[in-house]
Every structure is written in structure tokens, then in C-alpha cells.
Design a protein around this motif. Structure first.
Motif, PDB file in Angstrom:
ATOM      1  N   TYR A   1      36.825  41.833  37.059  1.00 23.74           N
ATOM      2  CA  TYR A   1      36.841  40.675  36.156  1.00 23.74           C
ATOM      3  C   TYR A   1      38.012  40.784  35.172  1.00 23.74           C
ATOM      4  N   LYS A   2      38.229  41.978  34.635  1.00 26.23           N
ATOM      5  CA  LYS A   2      39.346  42.178  33.715  1.00 26.23           C
ATOM      6  C   LYS A   2      40.680  42.047  34.438  1.00 26.23           C
ATOM      7  N   ARG A   3      40.796  42.642  35.602  1.00 26.81           N
ATOM      8  CA  ARG A   3      42.055  42.530  36.364  1.00 26.81           C
ATOM      9  C   ARG A   3      42.377  41.068  36.662  1.00 26.81           C
ATOM     10  N   ASP A   4      41.345  40.290  36.950  1.00 27.48           N
ATOM     11  CA  ASP A   4      41.557  38.867  37.213  1.00 27.48           C
ATOM     12  C   ASP A   4      42.133  38.158  35.985  1.00 27.48           C
ATOM     13  N   LEU A   5      41.591  38.465  34.803  1.00 24.44           N
ATOM     14  CA  LEU A   5      42.085  37.828  33.584  1.00 24.44           C
ATOM     15  C   LEU A   5      43.534  38.221  33.309  1.00 24.44           C
TER      16      LEU A   5
END
Length: 457
Positions: free
Chosen positions: A269-273
Motif C-alpha cells: 500500500y505504501k509502495r503504491d502511494l
């Protein structure tokens, strides 16, 4: 004052929200601003930083206070987000003057966090809580639904729980940690319900055939600089990610439950952001704005909160932070001339009439000292993780100029104007942000290696 603290069982508080509550809250806040405009007394005449700090702490944690607030005209309302953005070092022992100060801080922090948890239990998760007398409170969103209210509540709990882990001789610290554990046990299920509700509200957003999750894909959500009223902002989504991480760390929610709702683990989720907002090599403030030069697309609030989104553990993450920081540092429009005071953004796109009359234009041409402190702290995070001294001098410059402004203006300012003066609108006369002062001292100690102020208690 006796350092043995007791935390009495609270009487019943009632919370209201809806159109009627919003109308009443707006009326109460209008009275607050008018009262501040015409009744605010002249500021004290201290100029030495130690005297200013002592006066600020006596004001911020007075026994007459019912909640931890700033000294701003809107301070009679409660903002849950503040515990994440502005109050993370209330219990830093090096910022506490003596045992009485410690007791006052612990008392007020416990009362504040308990009230916010009661609001969550009542299913009132809003940006603002306005007291309406006789233990009645109005929950209201002035601009949009919040992205960082739960984050602030978790931050307050974190601070209580970690109080006894700090090297301190104050008995109040261990008592605060015990009170925090009791609050977590009592309200943990309510927090879990609210966090899972937040996770279920995330919306799919597709770019170049890749699917992402955003909290504000179709409508704005509020964060610390919420008056932009924009969708698809980095800071609102960074706050949501941090809420999930802190919820897991505190044992409020299981990451497996979040993964089931999100369809991905928190690391992904963080990598996506980062991939979405950093696809141009720097962190874009919002995906919803017009096309422009890189410097017009970034904002200082990207620094997020203390121990929040940015952990600097990955080289790619550090590169994105550095590229965004360098844009801000190099652009003259981001800086009050001849200082290291950085403004929120290079542009002020939505300066509405209400900002000229009643409230500061948070989103643009003004400097928040507390955001500058966080900018300095993220710079120190970067240097620590990269093993260099890339930003230390700049971080020290930021803190030095904030100290100067504090002494010149007679207290730690909530906002400083584009010209380096007290921020003044018709109804906003340049408030002193009492409760934000300890955070400044904590980061000063980190940047310089020695405390700015010392006490002998």
C-alpha cells in the motif's frame, strides 16, 4: 502540587453531529473569533526564550484548561489531528520544567485523549469538536471529512503509553503510561471499528492501467492544511497509511484484517502511494491540480507527521524525499526573504473571502513554524539513515530562525506571514501557539546535540 495523580471516572459526555449541530458549531466559532478580535489582551513583554517558554507552558497546561489546545482564536474547539501533527513531544522530559509541569501535562493529556475516545465510541469521527456546554459536544467538518482524526487519537495514546519508556524521574510519567493502557483496553474495540471503517472507505483509482487505493479519489478529505479542498492529495493518503500502521503497532487492529479489506499488505500500500505521487521523481502535492512547473506542484506538508509516513528505510524513498525537499529549498517563493522560514507552498490558489476576514489561508503564502520544525526533523531523519550531513545545516537554520521569530514576536507563533510578521487577518490577530512549543525544543536538541533550555528540577 502532589505528583501522585488520580484519574477519576468521567461523567457522561454527549456528542452530536448533523446539520443542526453544524449550524450551532458555526455560530459558536463565530462568537469565539469575534471575542478574540475585540477582547484579546495585550501580550506579555518577555523577550528571553526561557521566560517565553515558561509563560507558554503555564498557559498551555493551566489547571483551568479542559483540553490541550493552542492559543489561537479557534482554540475553544478541539482538533483531534493536533496530537499527531503538533503535540508529539508534550511528554518529552527535556521539555518539562519541573514535577508540577509534568503533572499538569499528564492530567491534560489524559483528559484530552479520553474525550476523543468517547467521541469515537459515539461514532463521531470529525475534524473538529466544539464544546456546547454542560458536557455536550458538537462534531463538525468545516471543509470535508477527516483523514487524520484517528491518526491524532492514536498519537495521543502512543504518547501516553510510551511515557514511562523515556528517561525521566517524574512519577507522573509511569502513571500516565498506566492510564494509557487502561484507555486502550477500554476503547480498543471502538478504535478498531473506526479504523476498519476507514479502510473500507478507500476508493479505487486507476492510472495507466494500474489500480491504486485513495481515501479522496472522488471527494476531498481533510488533513492539516485542509482548506485547499482538493481531491487526491498526498498528505491525506499518507495520514491514512500511518493510521493503519500505528493501529497495528498498538495492537488495535490486525494487519491481516486490513489486508483483507485493502487487497494488499501495508508495505505494498505504501509502495503504491510512493509510485503514484512520486512518479515524476518528487512527491506531488495533489493529483487533482493543474499542470505546472515542479515547484508549483509540491507543498511543505509533504513532510507528514513525526514517525509517520517517512521512515527513510528505503533508498528510493530517501531519493523522493530529497528531490522534493531540494525543490522547496531552492525555490525563492517558498521562503521568507533572508530566512529559513519556508512557506506552505509557492502559490496560494484558493484564498477565499473567509480567509481574509476570519481565518488564515493555511494552504499557501504563510509559514507554519510547526511544519518547519517537522521539515527540519525529516531532514535529520534523512541524514541519520543515509549516514551523511546533507541537511543538518539547513535544519539548524530553520530552528534558529524560529527561535528568533519567537523572541521577536513574543511567543511561539501559530503562523507567520509572507513578510515574516505575525499573521493577521481581521479576526485573527497572530495567536501564540503555546502547546506547539515543546516539539520545537525536542527537535532543537536533536539538531544541535544540546538542549536549548535546561531546568534543575
Amino acid at each position: 502540587m502532589n505528583s501522585d495523580i488520580s484519574f477519576p471516572s468521567p461523567r457522561e459526555n454527549r456528542f452530536y453531529q448533523g446539520m443542526a449541530a453544524t449550524f450551532v458549531a458555526n455560530a459558536l466559532q463565530a462568537v469565539n473569533f469575534l471575542g478574540d478580535r475585540f477582547l484579546r489582551t495585550s501580550q506579555h513583554s518577555f523577550s528571553a526564550i526561557e521566560d517565553l517558554y515558561r509563560h507558554s507552558m503555564d498557559s498551555a497546561f493551566s489547571v483551568t484548561e479542559a483540553f490541550l489546545v493552542t492559543g489561537a482564536p479557534h482554540a475553544s474547539a478541539y482538533y483531534p489531528r493536533d496530537f499527531a501533527w503538533f503535540y508529539p513531544d508534550v511528554l518529552d522530559p527535556e521539555t518539562i520544567m519541573d514535577s508540577q509541569d509534568a503533572v499538569l501535562r499528564v492530567h491534560l493529556l489524559e483528559k484530552s485523549v479520553r474525550l476523543l475516545l468517547e467521541a469515537v465510541r459515539a461514532d463521531v469521527v470529525t475534524t473538529t469538536i466544539v464544546p456546547a456546554g454542560r458536557r455536550r459536544y458538537l462534531g463538525v467538518n468545516y471543509f470535508s471529512r477527516p483523514s487524520d482524526t484517528l491518526l491524532g487519537i492514536l498519537a495521543g495514546l502512543q504518547q501516553m503509553l510510551s511515557a514511562e519508556e523515556r528517561a525521566s524521574s517524574y512519577l507522573a510519567m509511569s502513571q500516565c503510561a498506566h492510564a494509557g493502557r487502561l484507555l486502550l483496553a477500554e476503547y480498543g474495540a471502538d478504535l478498531k471499528r473506526a479504523i476498519l471503517q476507514l479502510a473500507s472507505e478507500l476508493e479505487p483509482f486507476e492510472v495507466d492501467g494500474i489500480g491504486y487505493l485513495l481515501c479522496d479519489a472522488r471527494a476531498p478529505r481533510s488533513a492539516a492544511t485542509d482548506t485547499r479542498a482538493e481531491r487526491r492529495r498526498f498528505v491525506t493518503n499518507a495520514c491514512v497509511y500511518t493510521t493503519f500502521v500505528w493501529g497495528v503497532q498498538l495492537g488495535v487492529v490486525d494487519e491481516i484484517e486490513l489486508k483483507q479489506l485493502l487487497g494488499r499488505d501495508l508495505a505494498q500500500y505504501k509502495r503504491d502511494l510512493l509510485r503514484l505521487f512520486g512518479k515524476d521523481g518528487y512527491i506531488k502535492h495533489s493529483l487533482d491540480g493543474p499542470v505546472g512547473t515542479p515547484v508549483s506542484l509540491v507543498a511543505l506538508d509533504f513532510v507528514s507527521v513525526h514517525r509517520g509516513f517517512w521512515d527513510m528505510g528505503d533508498a528510493g524513498e530517501r531519493a523522493l524525499f530529497a528531490a522534493t525537499a531540494d525543490l522547496i529549498i531552492a525555490e525563492p517563493r517558498f521562503r521568507i526573504p533572508s530566512t529559513f522560514h519556508f512557506l506552505v507552498s509557492a502559490d496560494n490558489p484558493r484564498n477565499k473571502m473567509i480567509h481574509k476576514i476570519a481565518a488564515p489561508a493555511y494552504q499557501g503564502r504563510s509559514s507554519w513554524p510547526t511544519f518547519n520544525v517537522e521539515f527540519a526533523d525529516r531532514m535529520l531523519d534523512y541524514d541519520e539513515c543515509s549516514g551523511g550531513d546533507t541537511y543538518r545545516a539547513c535544519a539548524q537554520g530553520i530552528l534558529k530562525d524560529i527561535r528568533t521569530a519567537t523572541e521577536v514576536h513574543g511567543g511561539y507563533q501559530e503562523l507567520i506571514s509572507e513578510q515574516g510578521l505575525k499573521y493577521r487577518t481581521w479576526a485573527y490577530k497572530g495567536a501564540v501557539a503555546h502547546s506547539w512549543f515543546p516539539r520545537f525544543l525536542s527537535v532543537w536538541r536533536r539538531a544541535y546535540g544540546t538542549p536549548l533550555l535546561q531546568w534543575n528540577d
